[in-house]
Write an enzyme that holds these catalytic residues in place. Sequence first.
Site, short mmCIF file in Angstrom:
data_model
loop_
_atom_site.label_atom_id
_atom_site.label_comp_id
_atom_site.label_asym_id
_atom_site.label_seq_id
_atom_site.Cartn_x
_atom_site.Cartn_y
_atom_site.Cartn_z
NE ARG A 33 57.88 -37.85 -27.30
CZ ARG A 33 58.78 -38.80 -27.18
NH1 ARG A 33 58.47 -39.92 -26.52
NH2 ARG A 33 59.98 -38.67 -27.69
CG HIS B 214 64.43 -44.03 -19.39
ND1 HIS B 214 64.88 -45.26 -18.94
CD2 HIS B 214 63.61 -44.31 -20.44
CE1 HIS B 214 64.35 -46.23 -19.66
NE2 HIS B 214 63.59 -45.68 -20.58
CG ASP B 215 65.55 -39.77 -23.43
OD1 ASP B 215 64.88 -40.83 -23.49
OD2 ASP B 215 65.12 -38.67 -23.84
CB SER C 109 63.50 -48.34 -22.40
OG SER C 109 62.32 -47.82 -21.85
CG ASP D 65 66.42 -44.49 -15.97
OD1 ASP D 65 65.29 -43.98 -15.75
OD2 ASP D 65 66.58 -45.47 -16.72
#
Length: 394
Positions: A237, A367-368, A167, A334
């Site tokens: 967040r 993405h994680d 990332s 992602d």
Amino acid sequence: MSASAASGFLLSGTSSTVTVGIVTPQKMQFDQPLHLRSGAQLPAYELAYETYGQLNALRSNAVLVCHALNASHHVAGTYADQTNNTGWWDNLVGPGKPLDTNRFFVIGVNNPGSCFGSTGPTNLNPASGQPWGSDFPVVTVEDWVDAQARLLDRLGIGQLAAVLGGSLGGMQALAWSLRHPERLRHCIAVATAPNLSAQNIAFNEVARRAITTDPEFHAGHYLRHGTIPRRGLRVARMIGHITYLSDDSMEAKFGRELRHGALAYTTQDIEFQIESYLRHQGDKFSEYFDANTYLLITRALDYFDPARETGGDLSRAFAAARAVRFLVVSFATDWRFSPARSREIVKALVDNQTAVSYAEIDAPHGHDAFLLEDPRYHAVMRLRFDAIAREVGV
């Protein structure tokens, strides 16, 4: 202190369970100002870092791991007084793991502007004696890379076997290959992009506005007022977390499951489990992360664009790279840093006849996924580090 003296203790066991063990963060003081891309400078500052494994006699086995937005130098292992605080990439880094600390000397550095030990907005501004707050100078990915290079100088490491990051960390790995091209042999960039899309910048701006419009923000000097803009941090967040997950993973984990089993017909309270999850993530984040740090790091993400200096030509930008080989990894689900963006990097390298391998992992996690223990992903990483180990003789 020598570089090897800062390493963690190794434990025995299988590769799936063993870690680098109990680790102790280190700090390095720098009295020479860090000149920033903005034209400003950061006066005397500290960098927090951790190391794992042993530096070999030739000093050829060092691997720098660059962290993403809300991570830190704590890459692997645990702390003696917080045994549940496991390093954010502990599944990848450790004895017998893809990045094997029995063979490599791994370094994690907390970047300036962060809130996890390196000098940042919560520290005192020597000019005022008050917390820096929003007066902390704007930092870029390139500034972080320069700070990391200074730390490596102090550790006596002239060239890295590899720089690895996911990332925002992947952007730092790419910047290393362009800013200090002779100082790394391999560049490994995971789930990253050559710059942010307009949509990504938009997500960051909405998150920043959530923070700056919180009544407790006080133009960034909330610590002087004895407040913290927690409401803004929670919303920021929640916005970010949505973008880190894929639609499939959210559907599989939460679907439309109701929190209480039946509709309450309320616009204020939680109805769905996904709402409860996001609020929990926001609450937790607001307790440990600094708001000014969030503003600084998301802006550094926005600014990263190596092709800007070559008129938007990414191939020309990567003509400066001298790494022996690149590895670029993306994940099919992602959507924030899509595989198409990784392929832009690969094309630029191929255009320069630079050796590059590319892996696109069909993982469902969004993405994680770069943080998780997918066997196909780990197999790719293990193969690359096995090859690097043979190359550097460890």
